[in-house]
Design a protein around this motif. Structure first.
Motif, short mmCIF file in Angstrom:
data_model
loop_
_atom_site.label_atom_id
_atom_site.label_comp_id
_atom_site.label_asym_id
_atom_site.label_seq_id
_atom_site.Cartn_x
_atom_site.Cartn_y
_atom_site.Cartn_z
N ARG A 137 0.84 -1.21 0.00
CA ARG A 137 0.00 0.00 0.00
C ARG A 137 0.86 1.25 0.00
O ARG A 137 1.88 1.32 0.69
N PHE A 138 0.43 2.25 -0.76
CA PHE A 138 1.12 3.53 -0.88
C PHE A 138 0.13 4.62 -0.50
O PHE A 138 -0.85 4.86 -1.21
N GLU A 170 -18.40 7.01 6.54
CA GLU A 170 -19.17 5.90 5.97
C GLU A 170 -18.29 4.72 5.58
O GLU A 170 -18.65 3.56 5.81
N LEU A 171 -17.13 4.99 4.97
CA LEU A 171 -16.30 3.92 4.44
C LEU A 171 -15.32 3.37 5.47
O LEU A 171 -15.04 2.17 5.50
N ASN A 186 -7.26 2.13 -2.73
CA ASN A 186 -7.60 2.81 -3.98
C ASN A 186 -8.74 3.81 -3.83
O ASN A 186 -9.56 3.99 -4.73
N GLN A 187 -8.75 4.48 -2.67
CA GLN A 187 -9.75 5.51 -2.39
C GLN A 187 -9.07 6.84 -2.09
O GLN A 187 -7.88 6.90 -1.77
N THR A 188 -9.86 7.91 -2.19
CA THR A 188 -9.41 9.27 -1.88
C THR A 188 -10.25 9.80 -0.73
O THR A 188 -11.48 9.63 -0.72
N PHE A 189 -9.60 10.47 0.22
CA PHE A 189 -10.29 11.00 1.38
C PHE A 189 -9.89 12.45 1.64
O PHE A 189 -8.73 12.82 1.46
N MET A 190 -10.85 13.26 2.04
CA MET A 190 -10.55 14.60 2.54
C MET A 190 -10.21 14.48 4.03
O MET A 190 -10.68 13.56 4.71
N HIS A 200 -6.80 -0.46 6.96
CA HIS A 200 -8.24 -0.60 6.71
C HIS A 200 -8.47 -1.12 5.29
O HIS A 200 -8.06 -0.48 4.31
N PRO A 201 -9.15 -2.24 5.13
CA PRO A 201 -9.34 -2.81 3.79
C PRO A 201 -10.13 -1.91 2.86
O PRO A 201 -9.91 -1.92 1.64
#
Length: 321
Positions: free
Chosen positions: A111-112, A294-295, A227-231, A222-223
């Protein structure tokens, strides 16, 4: 067997706080990649000094690394001196980041985590809803453009390899040891300087250093983060007036704020060539962290009032030295 974490920019403002938290996490073997040995190394973690943390990370470290948290970057600067700022930002923030990420993918890193910026979204939310993580980006300055291009390159790499990419876009980060404009505000307040910011009705998202670090820690394993983006924010927005009042209370120096209309301040600042500063002080910039809740089930653990007290306490201790 412990997971090995690699942190670039490990002796910066965010990196130092992150290394301190990781030192207390026995499940991780943490290695900080730095350009020079930190003045105050954290016990329980290791440091690797390299000339270029983007392209010369020791291969032996990468081969055993599970996760990289990439903090090192050319940051947004107020007084730019580069002849071609965009080219300079691209050299470090795009080419350097992607070089490290490609080496990570080749070495089998899982993971990066890339610490980007709200500037990928844009400069202001005046007249619109808060920025969200998955809306079309609209950067307008060289720093924001370089971060957006790095994000795009990382997503492409993730699609082509087994490397999981997590992107975190913080707003303004504050906390113990903060510098630049935030520290200047504390200087003014501690000296009792009257400030013309008593009638600013904007809304700004901020993120406490401890809250940003906590979000980064959450993203390590966290699975659902893959490949997600978060603020990243505190989830509690403030006007400039409210921020100064809160800081003054935390410093024990009630803010002396004059109710000068925001339109006047913007006009005077623009005439003085400080339009960008006026926008930051009078304009709105909000982000929505609903996706985090939520995620990831993530809530900022530190409230704004306590975060301001922590920041002010550190500032006052420095003043007493």
């Amino acid at each position: 067997m412990r997971e090995t974490l690699l942190v670039t920019g490990a002796n910066g403002f965010v990196g130092s706080a992150l290394m301190l938290r990781l030192a207390a996490q026995p499940q991780y073997e943490t290695v900080g990649i730095v350009r020079s040995a930190p003045k105050r190394a954290v016990g329980g973690v290791a440091y690797e000094v390299v000339d270029n943390p983007f392209t010369h990370s020791p291969s032996s470290v990468l081969q055993r690394t599970n996760t990289i948290i990439h903090l090192a970057s050319r940051v947004h600067v107020m007084q730019e001196t580069a002849v071609d700022p965009l080219a300079e930002f691209r050299r470090v923030n795009v080419d350097g980041t992607l070089s490290l990420a490609r080496a990570a993918a080749q070495a089998g890193v899982r993971r990066f985590i890339f610490v980007s910026s709200v500037k990928v979204n844009g400069e202001t939310t005046d007249g619109r809803q808060p920025f969200t993580a998955d809306e079309p980006p609209a950067p307008s300055d060289p720093y924001g453009i370089s971060k957006r291009e790095a994000e795009d390159g990382l997503r492409q790499l993730a699609a082509e390899t087994r490397l999981e990419v997590v992107i975190v876009r913080p707003v303004l980060v504050y906390g113990p040891g903060v510098k630049a404009n935030f520290r200047s505000m504390m200087d003014w307040l501690s000296k009792g300087v009257p400030l013309p910011f008593g009638a600013i009705h904007n809304q700004r998202s901020l993120v406490a250093l401890d809250n940003l670090v906590d979000l980064l820690l959450t993203c390590i394993d966290h699975p659902a983060a893959a490949n997600q983006t978060f603020m990243a924010s505190d989830g509690h927005d403030l006007s400039t007036t409210q921020l100064l009042q809160g800081l003054g209370k935390a410093l024990g120096k009630p803010a002396r704020l004059l109710p000068v209309p925001a339109a006047w301040l913007k006009g005077v600042a623009t005439l003085a060539g400080k339009g960008g500063l006026a926008q930051r002080l009078c304009g709105s910039l909000q982000v929505d962290i609903g996706k985090n809740r939520e995620l990831l089930g993530w809530q900022p653990p530190l409230g704004v009032d306590q975060a301001l007290r922590n920041t002010a306490t550190h500032f006052l201790k420095e003043q007493d030295k």
